[in-house]
Each structure stands twice: as structure tokens, then as C-alpha cells.
Scaffold this motif. Structure first.
Motif, PDB file in Angstrom:
ATOM      1  N   VAL A  70       0.812  -1.210   0.000  1.00 15.65           N
ATOM      2  CA  VAL A  70       0.000   0.000   0.000  1.00 15.65           C
ATOM      3  C   VAL A  70       0.846   1.262   0.000  1.00 15.65           C
ATOM      4  O   VAL A  70       0.391   2.322  -0.403  1.00 15.65           O
ATOM      5  CB  VAL A  70      -0.974   0.024   1.202  1.00 15.65           C
ATOM      6  N   ASN A  71       2.059   1.181   0.452  1.00 19.03           N
ATOM      7  CA  ASN A  71       2.902   2.369   0.509  1.00 19.03           C
ATOM      8  C   ASN A  71       3.736   2.567  -0.757  1.00 19.03           C
ATOM      9  O   ASN A  71       4.538   3.481  -0.832  1.00 19.03           O
ATOM     10  CB  ASN A  71       3.836   2.273   1.729  1.00 19.03           C
ATOM     11  N   LYS A  72       3.581   1.675  -1.733  1.00 19.12           N
ATOM     12  CA  LYS A  72       4.443   1.716  -2.911  1.00 19.12           C
ATOM     13  C   LYS A  72       3.748   2.210  -4.166  1.00 19.12           C
ATOM     14  O   LYS A  72       4.397   2.662  -5.103  1.00 19.12           O
ATOM     15  CB  LYS A  72       5.017   0.320  -3.178  1.00 19.12           C
ATOM     16  N   THR A  73       2.417   2.080  -4.232  1.00 14.99           N
ATOM     17  CA  THR A  73       1.705   2.471  -5.453  1.00 14.99           C
ATOM     18  C   THR A  73       0.496   3.338  -5.128  1.00 14.99           C
ATOM     19  O   THR A  73      -0.080   3.236  -4.052  1.00 14.99           O
ATOM     20  CB  THR A  73       1.204   1.225  -6.217  1.00 14.99           C
ATOM     21  N   ASP A  74       0.134   4.182  -6.079  1.00  8.83           N
ATOM     22  CA  ASP A  74      -1.063   5.022  -5.930  1.00  8.83           C
ATOM     23  C   ASP A  74      -2.288   4.204  -6.348  1.00  8.83           C
ATOM     24  O   ASP A  74      -2.921   4.480  -7.360  1.00  8.83           O
ATOM     25  CB  ASP A  74      -0.943   6.275  -6.798  1.00  8.83           C
ATOM     26  N   SER A  75      -2.610   3.196  -5.551  1.00  7.65           N
ATOM     27  CA  SER A  75      -3.697   2.281  -5.918  1.00  7.65           C
ATOM     28  C   SER A  75      -5.038   2.695  -5.339  1.00  7.65           C
ATOM     29  O   SER A  75      -6.085   2.233  -5.783  1.00  7.65           O
ATOM     30  CB  SER A  75      -3.367   0.857  -5.456  1.00  7.65           C
ATOM     31  N   ALA A  76      -5.026   3.554  -4.317  1.00 11.15           N
ATOM     32  CA  ALA A  76      -6.285   3.971  -3.683  1.00 11.15           C
ATOM     33  C   ALA A  76      -7.040   4.939  -4.586  1.00 11.15           C
ATOM     34  O   ALA A  76      -6.440   5.720  -5.338  1.00 11.15           O
ATOM     35  CB  ALA A  76      -6.000   4.618  -2.339  1.00 11.15           C
ATOM     36  N   ILE A  77      -8.355   4.869  -4.493  1.00 11.35           N
ATOM     37  CA  ILE A  77      -9.219   5.679  -5.365  1.00 11.35           C
ATOM     38  C   ILE A  77     -10.174   6.525  -4.519  1.00 11.35           C
ATOM     39  O   ILE A  77     -10.760   6.040  -3.557  1.00 11.35           O
ATOM     40  CB  ILE A  77     -10.049   4.772  -6.307  1.00 11.35           C
ATOM     41  N   ARG A  78     -10.305   7.784  -4.929  1.00 13.21           N
ATOM     42  CA  ARG A  78     -11.318   8.659  -4.328  1.00 13.21           C
ATOM     43  C   ARG A  78     -12.179   9.209  -5.461  1.00 13.21           C
ATOM     44  O   ARG A  78     -11.654   9.765  -6.436  1.00 13.21           O
ATOM     45  CB  ARG A  78     -10.668   9.801  -3.561  1.00 13.21           C
ATOM     46  N   GLN A 134      -9.415   1.723  -0.621  1.00 10.10           N
ATOM     47  CA  GLN A 134      -7.981   1.468  -0.668  1.00 10.10           C
ATOM     48  C   GLN A 134      -7.622   0.054  -0.223  1.00 10.10           C
ATOM     49  O   GLN A 134      -6.459  -0.256   0.010  1.00 10.10           O
ATOM     50  CB  GLN A 134      -7.245   2.465   0.236  1.00 10.10           C
ATOM     51  N   GLU A 135      -8.637  -0.799  -0.085  1.00 12.96           N
ATOM     52  CA  GLU A 135      -8.383  -2.112   0.507  1.00 12.96           C
ATOM     53  C   GLU A 135      -7.932  -3.173  -0.489  1.00 12.96           C
ATOM     54  O   GLU A 135      -7.488  -4.238  -0.093  1.00 12.96           O
ATOM     55  CB  GLU A 135      -9.632  -2.592   1.253  1.00 12.96           C
ATOM     56  N   GLU A 136      -8.067  -2.903  -1.789  1.00 15.19           N
ATOM     57  CA  GLU A 136      -7.638  -3.869  -2.794  1.00 15.19           C
ATOM     58  C   GLU A 136      -6.238  -3.531  -3.305  1.00 15.19           C
ATOM     59  O   GLU A 136      -5.761  -2.406  -3.173  1.00 15.19           O
ATOM     60  CB  GLU A 136      -8.634  -3.900  -3.960  1.00 15.19           C
ATOM     61  N   ARG A 137      -5.601  -4.503  -3.935  1.00 15.35           N
ATOM     62  CA  ARG A 137      -4.227  -4.315  -4.401  1.00 15.35           C
ATOM     63  C   ARG A 137      -4.151  -3.469  -5.664  1.00 15.35           C
ATOM     64  O   ARG A 137      -3.162  -2.769  -5.877  1.00 15.35           O
ATOM     65  CB  ARG A 137      -3.568  -5.676  -4.666  1.00 15.35           C
ATOM     66  N   SER A 138      -5.194  -3.536  -6.491  1.00 15.39           N
ATOM     67  CA  SER A 138      -5.116  -2.817  -7.769  1.00 15.39           C
ATOM     68  C   SER A 138      -6.036  -1.605  -7.783  1.00 15.39           C
ATOM     69  O   SER A 138      -7.073  -1.571  -7.113  1.00 15.39           O
ATOM     70  CB  SER A 138      -5.487  -3.745  -8.925  1.00 15.39           C
ATOM     71  N   GLN A 139      -5.609  -0.629  -8.581  1.00 10.66           N
ATOM     72  CA  GLN A 139      -6.404   0.584  -8.755  1.00 10.66           C
ATOM     73  C   GLN A 139      -7.759   0.255  -9.363  1.00 10.66           C
ATOM     74  O   GLN A 139      -8.790   0.830  -8.977  1.00 10.66           O
ATOM     75  CB  GLN A 139      -5.630   1.552  -9.661  1.00 10.66           C
ATOM     76  N   HIS A 140      -7.768  -0.693 -10.297  1.00  4.55           N
ATOM     77  CA  HIS A 140      -9.012  -1.076 -10.968  1.00  4.55           C
ATOM     78  C   HIS A 140     -10.011  -1.655  -9.963  1.00  4.55           C
ATOM     79  O   HIS A 140     -11.201  -1.303  -9.976  1.00  4.55           O
ATOM     80  CB  HIS A 140      -8.721  -2.100 -12.065  1.00  4.55           C
ATOM     81  N   GLN A 141      -9.540  -2.544  -9.083  1.00  5.99           N
ATOM     82  CA  GLN A 141     -10.431  -3.151  -8.095  1.00  5.99           C
ATOM     83  C   GLN A 141     -10.967  -2.112  -7.124  1.00  5.99           C
ATOM     84  O   GLN A 141     -12.155  -2.136  -6.751  1.00  5.99           O
ATOM     85  CB  GLN A 141      -9.682  -4.240  -7.331  1.00  5.99           C
ATOM     86  N   GLU A 155     -13.634  -0.049  -8.835  1.00  8.65           N
ATOM     87  CA  GLU A 155     -14.885  -0.805  -8.956  1.00  8.65           C
ATOM     88  C   GLU A 155     -15.671  -0.776  -7.645  1.00  8.65           C
ATOM     89  O   GLU A 155     -16.892  -0.559  -7.633  1.00  8.65           O
ATOM     90  CB  GLU A 155     -14.556  -2.248  -9.343  1.00  8.65           C
ATOM     91  N   LYS A 156     -14.961  -0.977  -6.524  1.00  5.28           N
ATOM     92  CA  LYS A 156     -15.619  -0.939  -5.220  1.00  5.28           C
ATOM     93  C   LYS A 156     -16.118   0.468  -4.892  1.00  5.28           C
ATOM     94  O   LYS A 156     -17.199   0.642  -4.330  1.00  5.28           O
ATOM     95  CB  LYS A 156     -14.670  -1.422  -4.129  1.00  5.28           C
ATOM     96  N   ALA A 157     -15.312   1.468  -5.238  1.00  2.00           N
ATOM     97  CA  ALA A 157     -15.714   2.858  -4.965  1.00  2.00           C
ATOM     98  C   ALA A 157     -16.969   3.220  -5.750  1.00  2.00           C
ATOM     99  O   ALA A 157     -17.867   3.909  -5.234  1.00  2.00           O
ATOM    100  CB  ALA A 157     -14.577   3.818  -5.306  1.00  2.00           C
ATOM    101  N   MET A 158     -17.076   2.751  -6.988  1.00  2.00           N
ATOM    102  CA  MET A 158     -18.272   3.015  -7.789  1.00  2.00           C
ATOM    103  C   MET A 158     -19.491   2.313  -7.182  1.00  2.00           C
ATOM    104  O   MET A 158     -20.596   2.862  -7.196  1.00  2.00           O
ATOM    105  CB  MET A 158     -18.057   2.553  -9.238  1.00  2.00           C
TER     106      MET A 158
END
Length: 357
Positions: A235-243, A256-263, A266-269
Motif C-alpha cells: 500500500v505504501n508503494k503504489t497510488d492504488s487507492a481511489i477517491r 484502498q483495501e484492494e491491491r489494484s487501482q481497478h479493483q 470498482e468498489k468505490a463506484m
């Protein structure tokens, strides 16, 4: 009630007749529709037949009691009627609940948001306790839990935790948890042993599909950021979290709980759709509650619904004046009695509304 049951039986017989018509097999959609309606009606028809049978037996026993020709037979008839009276009372309660139209939202999965309210660190710890209570209750229901967003507190617990629950009748059971939960206990940080009052808020949103809510992508602002917290070292290495910000309404969601930005997107939507859907649902609930004056489902998410008093081991739901003295078990996920009582009262309110109409 009897008149309503007669109508249901009549419709059941009509559906059976329609399904026996050979031409219905040429229309698969119609056949599926009739099959579903038959299944929905069948249990009530069986209950009605049982109800009539019990009434017939009761009337037959009354005749024997009035004739009083044989003391032993008269006594047996009286004893049987006592049993029938109890059976009828239970059966009628069951029938009344089944006559209430099902809320189409009840079968949906749910997104739960638990936030620390007044009370500082103790409120965050209590929010964590509520999350743990819901986690254990979900386990008892065989529901699947997925974390969506977590903001931890320095002293333990959570400032905010958002998670989804997937399974059978999730929203139908969890919707009664929406509101302010108050806790009275001695915090771990309290050196004088004084009881403090803190609070956490719970919001329960029905999880909805894309077809349920129309969102214009041009209205969205999507930001990425570096995740932190419980997601692991990555989590500290990539900008994977979405707002995601829905600019017309100002609704903001993040994951921010998934490993990928795409996932995470999808959860944020999913969270955004549920929040927008919930706004309309809350308006309907408020309008309906104003007409019904229901204490159970008022649509007021800011209302204080519960008190958890640890010194007395007392759990109180203020909407139905329910007090239980098994707080330890409740905090371990044994919410069944409270939720069942709320569901019964809500159905009774709806039933009374039907009768008045």
C-alpha cells in the motif's frame, strides 16, 4: 384476514388452471412468471387450509362440549380446544407476517459504514467493537464480508470503517442498524473508574447494480492516492487507492483495501451508486414513516436508536422499548433476538397500515 386468504386461494386456483393450459408452454416467460407466482402463493394457501381445519375441529369440539353427553369426551374436547387455541394464535401471527408485501430492497446485499461519533478515542474503540459485533453476526448468517475503506484510530478501533456484506436477506436484516449507537462504560484510559458516554453512527446502504442508478461519468472527479493502513506492505508503494467525487451532490467515496487501482475503483463506484440510491430511499422512508408514524423505520439516520450499558450488562433499543440483559453475548454477534423483534414490529406497522387502507 380470512377475506384476504380467500382471495389468495382463489388466485392460486386461477394460476394452477392457467399452468395446466398446454398453450402456456409456448410462452416460456409467461410460464416462468406463473411458476413464481404459484410458489409465492402456495405457502399461504397451505396455511389457510390448516387454519380452516383447526377452526372446523374447534367448532366440532364446541358442539360436543355443549351436548355434554359423556364427561370423558367433554373433557377431551375442552383439552383439545385449548391446544387448538394456541395453535391458531401462532398460525395467525405467522399468516399476518406473510401477508405483508415484501420490501424489494430486503433481498439486496448491503454496504455498512461505521463511524466514531462523540467521545474521542473511546468512540473510535466502540466503533471497532460494533464492527466486530457485525463481523460475528455476519459469520452466523453465512454472509461474506469485504472491507472497502478503513481509517484507524491511534488508540485502537476506527475513526471510520466501511465494509460490504453479501448473502441472503442482508439488507432486510441489517437496515435496522442505521442510526446513532450510544455506549456507556468505563474507558480503558479512565483512571478514576468513571462511566463515560460515547457514540458511533452506523449507516446501512443497499448495494445496487448499475441499472438501478444512472450516473453520468462527466459528473465524476476521480483522484488516486497512496493507500495506507491494513492493505499490506504494497500500500505504501503504489497510488492504488481511489477517491471519487460526484460533483453535483458532493458525495465522496474512497476505497484502498484492494491491491489494484481497478479493483478499488470498482468498489468505490459500488459505494457511490449505493449512496445515491440511498438518498432517494431515505426520502421515501421519511415520507412513508410520516404517514405510518413508525418507530422502527423512521428514515431518520441521525436518531439515537440504541444504548449499550456495560456496567449493567444492558442493551436497549429505544425504538421498540426492548431491553435485554445479555450484552456480552450481543457484542459477540448474537443480534438475532433484537433484529427479529425489530422485523416483527416493522411488519406489524405495515400490516396495520394495510388494514387502515
Amino acid at each position: 384476514m380470512e377475506e384476504k386468504l380467500k382471495q389468495i386461494k382463489s388466485r392460486f386456483e386461477e394460476v394452477n388452471a392457467a399452468m395446466s393450459d398446454p398453450s402456456v408452454f409456448d410462452d416460456p416467460d409467461k410460464y416462468t412468471e406463473l411458476t413464481k407466482e404459484r410458489s409465492d402463493l402456495e405457502e399461504l394457501v397451505q396455511d389457510y387450509d390448516s387454519w380452516k381445519d383447526l377452526h372446523d375441529r374447534q367448532e366440532g369440539n364446541k358442539e360436543l362440549i355443549e351436548m355434554d353427553e359423556d364427561a370423558e369426551i367433554t373433557e377431551m374436547a375442552k383439552d383439545e380446544n385449548k391446544e387448538i387455541k394456541e395453535q391458531l394464535a401462532k398460525l395467525e401471527d405467522d399468516i399476518k407476517m406473510k401477508l405483508v408485501p415484501k420490501d424489494p430492497e430486503d433481498s439486496k446485499n448491503a454496504i455498512i459504514e461505521v463511524r466514531a461519533g462523540t467521545g474521542g478515542d473511546e468512540a473510535a474503540i466502540f466503533a471497532g467493537d460494533l464492527f466486530d459485533m457485525y463481523r460475528r453476526y455476519a459469520d452466523s448468517q453465512n454472509w461474506k464480508m469485504s472491507l472497502m475503506s478503513i481509517t484507524e484510530s491511534d488508540k485502537g478501533g476506527y475513526k471510520e470503517i466501511v465494509f460490504s456484506l453479501e448473502g441472503n436477506e442482508v439488507f432486510g436484516k441489517m437496515k435496522y442498524e442505521s442510526g446513532v449507537h450510544r455506549v456507556q462504560r468505563v474507558p480503558a484510559t479512565e483512571s478514576q473508574g468513571r462511566v463515560h458516554t460515547s457514540a458511533a453512527t452506523v449507516a446501512v446502504l443497499p448495494e445496487v447494480e448499475e441499472v438501478d442508478v444512472d450516473i453520468n461519468t462527466a459528473d465524476l472527479r476521480i483522484d488516486t492516492f497512496r493507500a495506507s493502513g491494513a492493505g499490506g506492505q504494497h500500500v505504501n508503494k503504489t497510488d492504488s487507492a481511489i477517491r471519487i467525487t460526484h460533483e453535483p451532490t458532493g458525495i465522496v467515496v474512497e476505497c484502498q483495501e484492494e491491491r489494484s487501482q481497478h479493483q478499488n475503483k470498482e468498489k468505490a463506484m459500488t459505494m457511490l451508486r449505493s449512496k445515491m440510491y440511498d438518498i432517494e430511499l431515505e426520502k421515501k422512508e421519511k415520507a412513508r414513516a410520516a404517514e405510518r408514524k413508525s418507530q422502527v423505520s423512521t428514515g431518520d439516520r441521525s436518531a439515537k436508536i440504541r444504548t449499550y450499558n456495560f456496567p449493567q450488562g444492558r442493551f436497549t433499543d429505544h425504538r421498540i422499548n426492548l431491553t435485554l440483559y445479555n450484552l456480552d453475548n450481543i457484542m459477540k454477534g448474537d443480534l438475532h433476538e433484537a433484529i427479529d423483534a425489530l422485523r416483527v414490529q416493522d411488519n406489524l406497522d405495515k400490516l396495520n397500515e394495510l388494514v387502515e387502507d
